[in-house]
Scaffold this active site. Structure first.
Site, PDB file in Angstrom:
ATOM      1  N   ASP A 155     -10.654  -6.282  -0.661  1.00  0.00           N
ATOM      2  CA  ASP A 155      -9.957  -5.543   0.384  1.00  0.00           C
ATOM      3  C   ASP A 155      -9.714  -6.533   1.522  1.00  0.00           C
ATOM      4  OD1 ASP A 155      -8.794  -3.487   1.809  1.00  0.00           O
ATOM      5  OD2 ASP A 155     -10.540  -2.172   1.763  1.00  0.00           O
ATOM      6  N   ASP A 163       0.869  -1.181   0.000  1.00  0.00           N
ATOM      7  CA  ASP A 163       0.000   0.000   0.000  1.00  0.00           C
ATOM      8  C   ASP A 163       0.903   1.227   0.000  1.00  0.00           C
ATOM      9  OD1 ASP A 163      -2.817  -0.916   0.235  1.00  0.00           O
ATOM     10  OD2 ASP A 163      -2.119  -1.837   2.081  1.00  0.00           O
ATOM     11  N   ARG A 172      -6.625  10.482   1.873  1.00  0.00           N
ATOM     12  CA  ARG A 172      -6.054   9.525   0.926  1.00  0.00           C
ATOM     13  C   ARG A 172      -6.587   9.717  -0.492  1.00  0.00           C
ATOM     14  NH1 ARG A 172      -7.509   3.999   3.834  1.00  0.00           N
ATOM     15  NH2 ARG A 172      -6.597   3.165   1.904  1.00  0.00           N
ATOM     16  N   HIS A 225     -13.081  -0.309   8.235  1.00  0.00           N
ATOM     17  CA  HIS A 225     -12.217  -1.083   9.114  1.00  0.00           C
ATOM     18  C   HIS A 225     -12.945  -1.399  10.426  1.00  0.00           C
ATOM     19  CE1 HIS A 225      -9.261   0.813   6.427  1.00  0.00           C
ATOM     20  NE2 HIS A 225      -8.493  -0.223   6.699  1.00  0.00           N
ATOM     21  N   ARG A 273       3.945   2.718   3.126  1.00  0.00           N
ATOM     22  CA  ARG A 273       4.636   1.722   3.948  1.00  0.00           C
ATOM     23  C   ARG A 273       6.150   1.854   3.832  1.00  0.00           C
ATOM     24  NH1 ARG A 273      -0.007   1.017   6.506  1.00  0.00           N
ATOM     25  NH2 ARG A 273      -1.545  -0.242   5.356  1.00  0.00           N
ATOM     26  N   LYS A 285      -8.688   1.128  -6.321  1.00  0.00           N
ATOM     27  CA  LYS A 285      -9.521   0.697  -5.198  1.00  0.00           C
ATOM     28  C   LYS A 285     -10.409   1.855  -4.743  1.00  0.00           C
ATOM     29  CE  LYS A 285      -5.822   1.633  -1.825  1.00  0.00           C
ATOM     30  NZ  LYS A 285      -4.823   1.046  -0.924  1.00  0.00           N
ATOM     31  N   HIS A 286     -11.520   1.609  -4.102  1.00  0.00           N
ATOM     32  CA  HIS A 286     -12.103   0.326  -3.699  1.00  0.00           C
ATOM     33  C   HIS A 286     -13.449   0.236  -4.409  1.00  0.00           C
ATOM     34  CE1 HIS A 286      -9.715   2.149  -0.418  1.00  0.00           C
ATOM     35  NE2 HIS A 286      -9.308   0.915  -0.142  1.00  0.00           N
TER      36      HIS A 286
END
Length: 395
Positions: A311, A131, A196, A239, A139, A226-227
């Site tokens: 996901d 990601d 984001r 989440h 990351r 995505k998504h």
């Protein structure tokens, strides 16, 4: 030599002979770890769907199911386990998470070990993803890496340039997929996706996303938009909870506008689904588990035939309402090709076994598994071709 590698060697020889007779056919051979270096350099130049089918036919049921799993372990202690699971054929893809990252050289060595493990098993590449959206979801933060947030991108030109530079960062480490860009159009500052996403209109979001996909792919990275079909522009975080989007079926394609733009302008190899419930389209299942949304709309109505990846299946939007094993089976029945788990190996093993038993019992047909694995193998062979020729080809 394993029976599978014997097949690859024999198949390569036969194919080259046929190519000599039929001058218009492109010769090639599938990579086999037991071939010498010169033979490896003569890797597949063109692959047909029939060739993909032949390769899939050499895989055991367990190996085919393994190709449908993507695993991330949120722990540096899990690095060796990731390599082991690839070596055992239990996963076909690995997601590099923040804790897996050491120094640049350590991270590159880990990814090299993952690729080597995949080659020993089947000769097929391993999907190694990250990601790396830029901004708060990055990351990899090594010195000199491109970290521009989507919210700071102001034009198509900038979007493409950022993606190209980021792709070069990733390919240098051995990564071949990036779970980016985020295609949702979000204006609610309380949304978990707000930082984001592009600070742009819905139409611009589609154009900027398309440009990023083009940039990634130009430099050898499989972009994963995505998504799909998109989170609603509100503050509910999938989440933690299951978001609900009250979009009427007659308005659904309009809701999809940014994604449709990306698909119209690019050869998108992989798409990630959203854990969002659209009750006016499918009143029972969120998009990730919805046959209506994935098979009927994305596949049949829109015509997308690339790889569909979920996901993270461990997110509460899925686990709280549908459970570990049942959600996996529903995701496959809905049309997903790859199941993503950011988890511990024990839970991923439970899901693997549940899918295996479902196929053995007839709850899921092996032909359904083959359908997904063919898409996966097709893309992996394309990655092999690109690595050897420097050009990305359509198989």
């Amino acid at each position: 030599m394993s029976s599978r590698n014997i097949f690859f060697a024999v198949f390569a020889s036969v194919f080259v002979l046929v190519a000599g007779i039929f001058f218009f056919m492109a010769a090639g051979s599938v990579y086999s770890p037991e071939k010498d270096t010169k033979e490896q350099e003569d890797i597949v130049k063109n692959n047909s769907f029939d060739e993909v089918s032949e390769i899939v036919s050499t895989l055991s049921l367990e190996e085919k199911i393994g190709q449908m799993f993507f695993l991330g372990i949120w722990s540096k202690d899990g690095n060796d386990k990731l390599v082991q699971l690839v070596d055992e054929g239990r996963v076909g893809g690995v997601l590099i998470m923040g804790p897996n990252v050491g120094t640049y050289d350590e991270t590159k060595e880990l990814i090299s070990r993952i690729h080597d493990a995949g080659k020993k098993l089947s000769g097929l590449p391993v999907f190694v993803a990250v990601d790396q959206e830029g901004g708060i979801v990055s990351r990899l933060r090594f010195e000199g890496f491109e970290l521009t947030a989507q919210s700071d991108i102001k034009s198509e030109t900038q979007a493409k340039e950022v993606a190209m530079e980021r792709a070069r960062d990733l390919t240098g480490l051995g990564i071949n997929l990036n779970f980016s860009p985020v295609v949702e159009h979000i204006s609610d500052a309380d949304s978990f996706l707000y930082k984001r996403t592009f600070r742009a209109s819905k139409e611009e979001t589609g154009r900027f996303s398309s440009a990023m996909v083009e940039g990634y792919q130009k430099e050898g990275i499989v972009a994963v938009p995505k998504h799909f079909p998109g989170h609603k522009d509100d503050s509910v975080d999938s989440h933690k909870l299951l978001p609900v989007a009250q979009i009427r079926q007659e308005d659904f394609l309009d809701y999809l506008e940014p994604f449709l733009r990306v698909l119209e302008e690019n050869d998108v190899s992989m798409m990630m689904t959203a854990h969002v419930l659209f009750p006016l389209v499918d009143g029972e299942f969120p998009a990730t588990l919805s046959e209506k949304i994935i098979n009927e709309i994305l596949r049949n109505e829109i015509g997308y035939d690339g790889v569909v990846i979920t996901d993270d299946m461990e997110m509460k939007a899925i686990q709280d309402g549908f459970g570990l094993e049942n959600s996996a089976l529903s995701a496959i029945k809905a049309g997903n090709d790859i199941l993503l788990y950011v988890s511990v190996p024990e839970r991923q093993e439970r899901v693997f076994n549940a899918v295996l038993e479902a196929v053995k019992s007839g709850d899921i047909s092996e032909s359904r598994i083959d359908e997904s694995v063919k898409r996966i193998v097709k893309l992996k062979l394309e990655l092999l071709k690109e690595k050897e020729t420097g050009q990305r080809g359509v198989i």
